[in-house]
Design an enzyme around this catalytic site. Structure first.
Site, short mmCIF file in Angstrom:
data_model
loop_
_atom_site.label_atom_id
_atom_site.label_comp_id
_atom_site.label_asym_id
_atom_site.label_seq_id
_atom_site.Cartn_x
_atom_site.Cartn_y
_atom_site.Cartn_z
N ASN A 250 0.80 -1.23 0.00
CA ASN A 250 0.00 0.00 0.00
C ASN A 250 0.83 1.28 0.00
O ASN A 250 0.29 2.36 0.18
CB ASN A 250 -0.95 0.01 1.21
CG ASN A 250 -1.77 -1.25 1.31
OD1 ASN A 250 -1.51 -2.08 2.16
ND2 ASN A 250 -2.71 -1.43 0.41
N ILE B 122 1.00 6.85 0.20
CA ILE B 122 0.33 5.84 1.02
C ILE B 122 -1.13 5.72 0.58
O ILE B 122 -1.82 6.73 0.46
CB ILE B 122 0.36 6.25 2.51
CG1 ILE B 122 1.81 6.52 2.95
CG2 ILE B 122 -0.30 5.19 3.38
CD1 ILE B 122 1.92 7.35 4.22
N CYS B 123 -1.57 4.50 0.34
CA CYS B 123 -2.96 4.26 -0.01
C CYS B 123 -3.71 3.89 1.27
O CYS B 123 -3.59 2.78 1.77
CB CYS B 123 -3.07 3.12 -1.03
SG CYS B 123 -4.75 2.82 -1.56
N LEU B 124 -4.42 4.88 1.81
CA LEU B 124 -5.13 4.70 3.07
C LEU B 124 -6.33 5.63 3.06
O LEU B 124 -6.19 6.83 2.82
CB LEU B 124 -4.18 5.04 4.24
CG LEU B 124 -4.67 4.79 5.66
CD1 LEU B 124 -4.96 3.31 5.89
CD2 LEU B 124 -3.63 5.27 6.66
#
Length: 152
Positions: free
Chosen positions: A77, A84-86
């Site tokens: 992620n 950041i993939c969040l």
């Protein structure tokens, strides 16, 4: 003005009562912050110190801070540019950011993501499939990267 007083309050709280394994400080200006997250015990990032850059937008807290890793990390992620993939780092409807959240919450969420990657929403497809289908190799690569880039 509201943004400055809120940031000052958040930074003061982060300095006096930081979440476990997290430190955050000002990097010159109030809207330019740095943070360190210690890799969690029993994760491939254990013993690593990961540096992050936090840029606080003008519209904070109505818009989330931009956070990226400065330390390379092997993670499904987090891409090679440190993005950041969040969901909590994005505005609705796609994201889950709310003005009631704060920088401490975001850093804790990132720490949790490090411990428990989400391979179904990857930024790095190759690392994600490795995580799903060859976990041992993923763990070995993540440990090697941690030693190489985040070791003290």
């Amino acid at each position: 003005m509201q943004r400055a007083s809120r940031l000052t309050r958040e930074l003061s709280l982060l300095a006096t009562e930081p979440p476990p394994g997290i430190t955050c400080w000002q990097n010159g200006q109030l809207d330019d912050l740095r943070a360190q997250i210690l890799g969690g015990v029993d994760t491939p990032y254990e013993k690593g110190i990961f540096n992050l850059e936090i840029t606080v937008p003008e519209r904070y807290p109505f818009e989330p801070p931009k956070i990226r890793f400065l330390t390379p990390i092997y993670h499904p992620n987090i891409d090679s540019a440190g993005r950041i993939c969040l969901d909590v780092l994005k505005l609705p409807p796609k994201g889950a950011w709310r003005p009631s959240l704060n920088i401490s919450t975001l850093l804790t969420s990132i720490q949790l993501l490090m411990a428990e990657p989400n391979p179904d929403d990857p930024l790095m497809a190759n690392i994600s499939s490795e995580y799903k289908y060859n976990k041992q190799l993923f763990l070995q690569n993540a440990r090697e990267w941690t030693e190489k880039y985040a070791g003290q």
